[in-house]
Design a protein around this motif. Sequence first.
Motif, short mmCIF file in Angstrom:
data_model
loop_
_atom_site.label_atom_id
_atom_site.label_comp_id
_atom_site.label_asym_id
_atom_site.label_seq_id
_atom_site.Cartn_x
_atom_site.Cartn_y
_atom_site.Cartn_z
N MET A 80 0.83 -1.20 0.00
CA MET A 80 0.00 0.00 0.00
C MET A 80 0.87 1.25 0.00
N PHE A 81 1.92 1.23 0.81
CA PHE A 81 2.80 2.40 0.88
C PHE A 81 3.44 2.67 -0.47
N TRP A 82 4.03 1.64 -1.10
CA TRP A 82 4.72 1.86 -2.35
C TRP A 82 3.76 2.23 -3.48
N SER A 83 2.57 1.69 -3.46
CA SER A 83 1.58 2.09 -4.46
C SER A 83 1.23 3.57 -4.31
N ALA A 84 1.02 3.99 -3.06
CA ALA A 84 0.70 5.40 -2.81
C ALA A 84 1.88 6.29 -3.17
N PHE A 85 3.09 5.88 -2.81
CA PHE A 85 4.28 6.70 -3.04
C PHE A 85 4.58 6.85 -4.53
N LEU A 86 4.51 5.74 -5.27
CA LEU A 86 4.80 5.80 -6.71
C LEU A 86 3.80 6.69 -7.43
N GLY A 87 2.53 6.63 -7.02
CA GLY A 87 1.53 7.51 -7.62
C GLY A 87 1.71 8.95 -7.20
N PHE A 88 2.09 9.15 -5.94
CA PHE A 88 2.32 10.50 -5.41
C PHE A 88 3.40 11.22 -6.21
N ILE A 89 4.44 10.50 -6.61
CA ILE A 89 5.53 11.08 -7.40
C ILE A 89 5.23 11.03 -8.89
N GLY A 90 4.76 9.88 -9.37
CA GLY A 90 4.62 9.66 -10.80
C GLY A 90 3.49 10.40 -11.46
N ILE A 91 2.35 10.55 -10.77
CA ILE A 91 1.19 11.19 -11.39
C ILE A 91 1.44 12.67 -11.69
N PRO A 92 1.97 13.47 -10.75
CA PRO A 92 2.31 14.86 -11.11
C PRO A 92 3.34 14.95 -12.22
N LEU A 93 4.28 13.99 -12.24
CA LEU A 93 5.29 14.00 -13.30
C LEU A 93 4.64 13.73 -14.66
N GLU A 94 3.67 12.80 -14.71
CA GLU A 94 2.90 12.57 -15.93
C GLU A 94 2.22 13.86 -16.39
N ALA A 95 1.58 14.53 -15.42
CA ALA A 95 0.84 15.75 -15.75
C ALA A 95 1.76 16.83 -16.32
N LEU A 96 2.94 16.97 -15.75
CA LEU A 96 3.88 17.96 -16.28
C LEU A 96 4.31 17.61 -17.70
#
Length: 239
Positions: free
Chosen positions: A66-82
């Motif tokens: 759960m932690f790694w899923s949340a963390f990867l999305g927390f970092i990766g999703i804003p990076l996708e958006a940029l």
Amino acid sequence: MDKFNDIGIDNKLDWDRIEKLMRIGMFAACMVLVGDVLIGYGMHDSSKTGMEWFLSAYLQLSDTRMFWSAFLGFIGIPLEALCYFGVYRLIVPKSQKYAHLYRTGILGVLAFAGCGVHVPCLSTCFFYKYMNDAAPEIAVDAAVKFGKYFLLPGMIVFFLFWIIQHVAHIAAFTKGLTPYPKWCWIFCPAVGMAAVMLFKFLPESEVRNAITAAWISIGNLWMFVGLLVMAKKVKVGDR
């Protein structure tokens, strides 16, 4: 024309920068995909129904997953958006109207997708898991209430901006307002997402659930890969 705020981005095509954003976007999408697979890989309890059946898959997840899923999305999703600004750069030289709409969608996704949807989603799963241990008779109702308060508002706002972004994307491509052929509108995340959700018609399995949980990240990967591959041909014709 002068009133349009270009937020410091040149409206001339810069293929090197566009392609760089596409490559970074592919990396970010893969990062989020891993996080989605971590949360999605599992089975539902067939003896349960309704929301209890839906939430049952998350009882199997370790806190680490759960932690790694949340963390990867927390970092990766804003990076996708940029990295969506690579698409913005394709639109702005020919249509500031659709570029403006697309940019509005980007900013909404950047603000709400990670911290407003992905992380609260994992928080709801985490909450349900421990509520089920402490008080199983109220766990489902409590988790649903938790989701309504802390997950649903972000989901609603996120999808409003997501729709704006996709309308602008499809309209700009189909109207020939990018350097790409009009048919390249298919390289929008929604098409990849729809294709992934066809897996829902297959019998349930851990792999099927993992793939469908990653529908948005796969949709983004579809867009970045498709536009990057086509950029090689488009640049040749653009000379």
